[in-house]
Write a protein that holds these residues in place. Structure first.
Motif, PDB file in Angstrom:
ATOM      1  N   GLY A 206       1.255  -1.511  -0.507  1.00  0.00           N
ATOM      2  CA  GLY A 206      -0.503  -0.193   0.087  1.00  0.00           C
ATOM      3  C   GLY A 206       0.966   1.215   0.223  1.00  0.00           C
ATOM      4  N   GLU A 207       0.666   2.507   1.120  1.00  0.00           N
ATOM      5  CA  GLU A 207       0.635   3.197   0.952  1.00  0.00           C
ATOM      6  C   GLU A 207       1.419   3.948   2.165  1.00  0.00           C
ATOM      7  OE1 GLU A 207      -1.713   6.033  -0.109  1.00  0.00           O
ATOM      8  OE2 GLU A 207      -1.337   6.879  -2.423  1.00  0.00           O
ATOM      9  N   LEU A 208       2.596   4.517   1.963  1.00  0.00           N
ATOM     10  CA  LEU A 208       3.162   5.038   3.410  1.00  0.00           C
ATOM     11  C   LEU A 208       2.526   6.172   4.246  1.00  0.00           C
ATOM     12  CD1 LEU A 208       6.223   4.807   1.346  1.00  0.00           C
ATOM     13  CD2 LEU A 208       6.537   5.690   3.290  1.00  0.00           C
ATOM     14  N   THR A 209       2.236   6.107   5.374  1.00  0.00           N
ATOM     15  CA  THR A 209       1.258   7.083   6.336  1.00  0.00           C
ATOM     16  C   THR A 209       2.180   6.878   7.625  1.00  0.00           C
ATOM     17  OG1 THR A 209       0.275   5.437   7.853  1.00  0.00           O
ATOM     18  CG2 THR A 209      -0.593   5.611   5.484  1.00  0.00           C
ATOM     19  N   ALA A 210       2.039   7.981   8.199  1.00  0.00           N
ATOM     20  CA  ALA A 210       2.410   8.214   9.670  1.00  0.00           C
ATOM     21  C   ALA A 210       1.012   8.444  10.847  1.00  0.00           C
ATOM     22  CB  ALA A 210       3.535   9.804   9.383  1.00  0.00           C
ATOM     23  N   PHE A 211       1.793   8.373  11.816  1.00  0.00           N
ATOM     24  CA  PHE A 211       0.981   8.549  12.732  1.00  0.00           C
ATOM     25  C   PHE A 211       1.202   9.265  14.370  1.00  0.00           C
ATOM     26  CE2 PHE A 211      -0.573   4.575  10.623  1.00  0.00           C
ATOM     27  CZ  PHE A 211      -2.281   4.839  10.336  1.00  0.00           C
ATOM     28  N   HIS A 212       1.001  10.090  15.154  1.00  0.00           N
ATOM     29  CA  HIS A 212       1.171  10.151  15.951  1.00  0.00           C
ATOM     30  C   HIS A 212      -0.514   9.529  17.331  1.00  0.00           C
ATOM     31  CE1 HIS A 212       1.247  13.644  19.529  1.00  0.00           C
ATOM     32  NE2 HIS A 212       2.213  12.966  19.979  1.00  0.00           N
ATOM     33  N   HIS A 213       0.203   8.893  18.202  1.00  0.00           N
ATOM     34  CA  HIS A 213      -1.022   8.189  19.824  1.00  0.00           C
ATOM     35  C   HIS A 213      -0.354   9.216  20.286  1.00  0.00           C
ATOM     36  CE1 HIS A 213      -1.665   4.840  17.148  1.00  0.00           C
ATOM     37  NE2 HIS A 213      -0.971   4.829  16.731  1.00  0.00           N
ATOM     38  N   PRO A 214      -0.841  10.789  21.256  1.00  0.00           N
ATOM     39  CA  PRO A 214      -0.258  11.315  21.465  1.00  0.00           C
ATOM     40  C   PRO A 214      -0.700  10.685  22.917  1.00  0.00           C
ATOM     41  CG  PRO A 214      -2.545  12.345  20.471  1.00  0.00           C
ATOM     42  CD  PRO A 214      -2.283  10.889  20.188  1.00  0.00           C
ATOM     43  N   CYS A 215       0.023  11.090  24.276  1.00  0.00           N
ATOM     44  CA  CYS A 215       0.362  10.705  25.490  1.00  0.00           C
ATOM     45  C   CYS A 215      -0.880  10.258  25.992  1.00  0.00           C
ATOM     46  CB  CYS A 215       2.165  11.097  25.993  1.00  0.00           C
ATOM     47  SG  CYS A 215       3.033  11.268  25.017  1.00  0.00           S
ATOM     48  N   GLY A 216      -1.296   9.169  26.933  1.00  0.00           N
ATOM     49  CA  GLY A 216      -1.779   9.408  27.587  1.00  0.00           C
ATOM     50  C   GLY A 216      -3.367   8.981  27.033  1.00  0.00           C
ATOM     51  N   GLY A 217      -3.140   9.031  25.362  1.00  0.00           N
ATOM     52  CA  GLY A 217      -4.113   8.444  25.035  1.00  0.00           C
ATOM     53  C   GLY A 217      -4.629   9.586  23.841  1.00  0.00           C
ATOM     54  N   GLY A 218      -5.903   9.854  23.898  1.00  0.00           N
ATOM     55  CA  GLY A 218      -6.414  10.673  22.492  1.00  0.00           C
ATOM     56  C   GLY A 218      -6.717  10.473  20.892  1.00  0.00           C
ATOM     57  N   GLU A 219      -7.630  11.332  20.168  1.00  0.00           N
ATOM     58  CA  GLU A 219      -7.503  10.959  18.678  1.00  0.00           C
ATOM     59  C   GLU A 219      -6.165  10.362  18.531  1.00  0.00           C
ATOM     60  OE1 GLU A 219     -10.956  11.393  15.032  1.00  0.00           O
ATOM     61  OE2 GLU A 219      -9.639  13.274  16.985  1.00  0.00           O
ATOM     62  N   GLN A 220      -5.863   9.680  17.706  1.00  0.00           N
ATOM     63  CA  GLN A 220      -4.003   9.406  16.188  1.00  0.00           C
ATOM     64  C   GLN A 220      -4.817  10.859  16.091  1.00  0.00           C
ATOM     65  OE1 GLN A 220      -4.255   5.880  15.294  1.00  0.00           O
ATOM     66  NE2 GLN A 220      -5.671   6.179  13.789  1.00  0.00           N
ATOM     67  N   GLY A 221      -3.292  11.201  15.192  1.00  0.00           N
ATOM     68  CA  GLY A 221      -3.425  11.453  14.678  1.00  0.00           C
ATOM     69  C   GLY A 221      -3.114  11.012  13.167  1.00  0.00           C
ATOM     70  N   TYR A 222      -3.221  10.951  12.054  1.00  0.00           N
ATOM     71  CA  TYR A 222      -3.735  10.193  11.316  1.00  0.00           C
ATOM     72  C   TYR A 222      -3.436  10.849   9.782  1.00  0.00           C
ATOM     73  CZ  TYR A 222      -5.096   6.371   7.401  1.00  0.00           C
ATOM     74  OH  TYR A 222      -5.721   6.041   6.294  1.00  0.00           O
ATOM     75  N   PHE A 223      -2.048  10.396   9.153  1.00  0.00           N
ATOM     76  CA  PHE A 223      -1.412  10.829   8.023  1.00  0.00           C
ATOM     77  C   PHE A 223      -0.901  10.130   6.891  1.00  0.00           C
ATOM     78  CE2 PHE A 223       0.117  13.245  11.665  1.00  0.00           C
ATOM     79  CZ  PHE A 223      -0.794  14.796  12.372  1.00  0.00           C
ATOM     80  N   PRO A 224      -2.190  10.328   5.945  1.00  0.00           N
ATOM     81  CA  PRO A 224      -2.010   9.366   4.673  1.00  0.00           C
ATOM     82  C   PRO A 224      -1.521   9.680   3.439  1.00  0.00           C
ATOM     83  CG  PRO A 224      -4.168   9.857   5.115  1.00  0.00           C
ATOM     84  CD  PRO A 224      -3.196  11.353   5.582  1.00  0.00           C
ATOM     85  N   GLY A 225      -1.074   9.125   2.430  1.00  0.00           N
ATOM     86  CA  GLY A 225      -0.700   8.482   1.316  1.00  0.00           C
ATOM     87  C   GLY A 225      -0.243   9.432   0.815  1.00  0.00           C
ATOM     88  N   ALA A 226       1.032   9.472   2.146  1.00  0.00           N
ATOM     89  CA  ALA A 226       2.084   9.614   1.266  1.00  0.00           C
ATOM     90  C   ALA A 226       3.266   9.406   0.197  1.00  0.00           C
ATOM     91  CB  ALA A 226       3.120  10.078   2.989  1.00  0.00           C
TER      92      ALA A 226
END
Length: 301
Positions: A206-226
């Motif tokens: 597939g494609e390269l993506t990036a994620f950030h899972h904030p410390c302690g929880g919360g909605e992830q940052g999802y950066f697709p289609g790179a």
């Protein structure tokens, strides 16, 4: 250690394709000669290994694998002081013993904690090697495979020792999947203390993506289609106080400021069995090649 896996990921997007396109338009601007100008701190967009310090970053890893040969079997006996700065692989020698570690044989990959029919076990001794390509260019080769009898995938996670348990920094590599097959993926990451940053991540078909899972929880940052894994790409993560930024070929694809880690973490170049889609077929294999790796500490000025 029986298991070594990372938290479950949710796919709800915080920053999607529209956001990534806006970032690209603002930051990936042409230079005076019309060539793209990299948005990252070191202007890392060329195919060659970058050398030297840049901005607030001080280079501590600059490896192009040229002239080196590390045969299959050498990344073995890695269960020495695991996950610490003293970790090493007894089967390596010279600068590779000094500079590299790998998850030991027998540690389970992330798929073991999911409802997956095909899972993996780390086997650096029969998946990781270093040597020249036909062109002469030095490469680290990471060949994942599944036995013909249908056993677990042989996975691989390699770790540059100079940036183990380091707080903040810049992490770059030039990579390509030269032999794709369904059921194999990467998640190069920093994680721990309830925090996680992943780049690049994705199934190799597939494609390269990036994620950030904030410390302690919360909605992830999802950066697709790179970009496509089967093309050469320069990938970089910049982790500074209160910020994490992700780059592909000098283009910023993601930026998050929510509960960014402020504790020392290791950079793990993790490659394993897929978490989505079909599992690896019995007797199949896939290969990722790395032509250089560069890493930097932060705040040296």
């Amino acid at each position: 250690m029986g298991a070594h896996s990372v938290p479950k990921r949710r796919r709800t997007a915080l920053a999607g394709t529209v956001g990534a396109a806006l970032i690209a338009a603002l930051l990936f601007t042409p230079a005076a000669d019309g060539a793209p100008r990299s948005a990252d701190a070191c202007r890392t967009a060329e195919t060659r290994l970058p050398r030297g310090d840049c901005g607030p970053f001080w280079q501590v890893v600059a490896e192009d694998f040229n002239g080196d040969r590390v045969p299959l079997g050498a990344f073995s006996d890695c269960d020495h002081a695991p996950d610490t700065q003293a970790a090493y692989c007894g089967g390596l020698s010279g600068k590779y013993r000094d500079n590299w570690w790998a998850y030991p044989t027998g540690w389970r990959d992330t798929a073991n904690d999911r409802d997956r029919d095909v899972v993996g076990v780390y086997h650096p001794e029969d998946t990781v090697s270093v040597g020249p390509a036909p062109s002469g260019d030095g490469r680290m080769r990471i060949r994942l495979w599944r036995p013909q009898d249908g056993g677990p995938v042989h996975s691989a996670a390699v770790v540059p020792r100079a940036v183990m348990q380091m707080k903040y920094g810049k992490y770059s590599a030039r990579i390509k999947v030269t032999r794709p097959a369904p059921g194999y993926k990467s998640a190069w990451l920093h994680y721990g203390a309830g925090c996680e940053m992943d780049h690049p991540e994705g199934e190799w078909t597939g494609e390269l993506t990036a994620f950030h899972h904030p410390c302690g929880g919360g909605e992830q940052g999802y950066f697709p289609g790179a970009g496509d894994w089967t093309r050469w790409h320069t990938v970089s993560t910049e982790w500074t106080p209160g910020h994490v930024r992700f780059f592909v070929d000098g283009r910023q694809i993601g930026h998050d400021t929510r509960n960014v880690p402020d504790t020392a973490l290791s950079w793990v170049m993790q490659n394993e069995s897929a978490l989505e889609g079909p599992g690896a077929a019995p007797g199949s294999s896939a290969q990722l090649e790395v032509t250089w790796v560069a890493a930097y500490t932060y705040g040296w000025k």
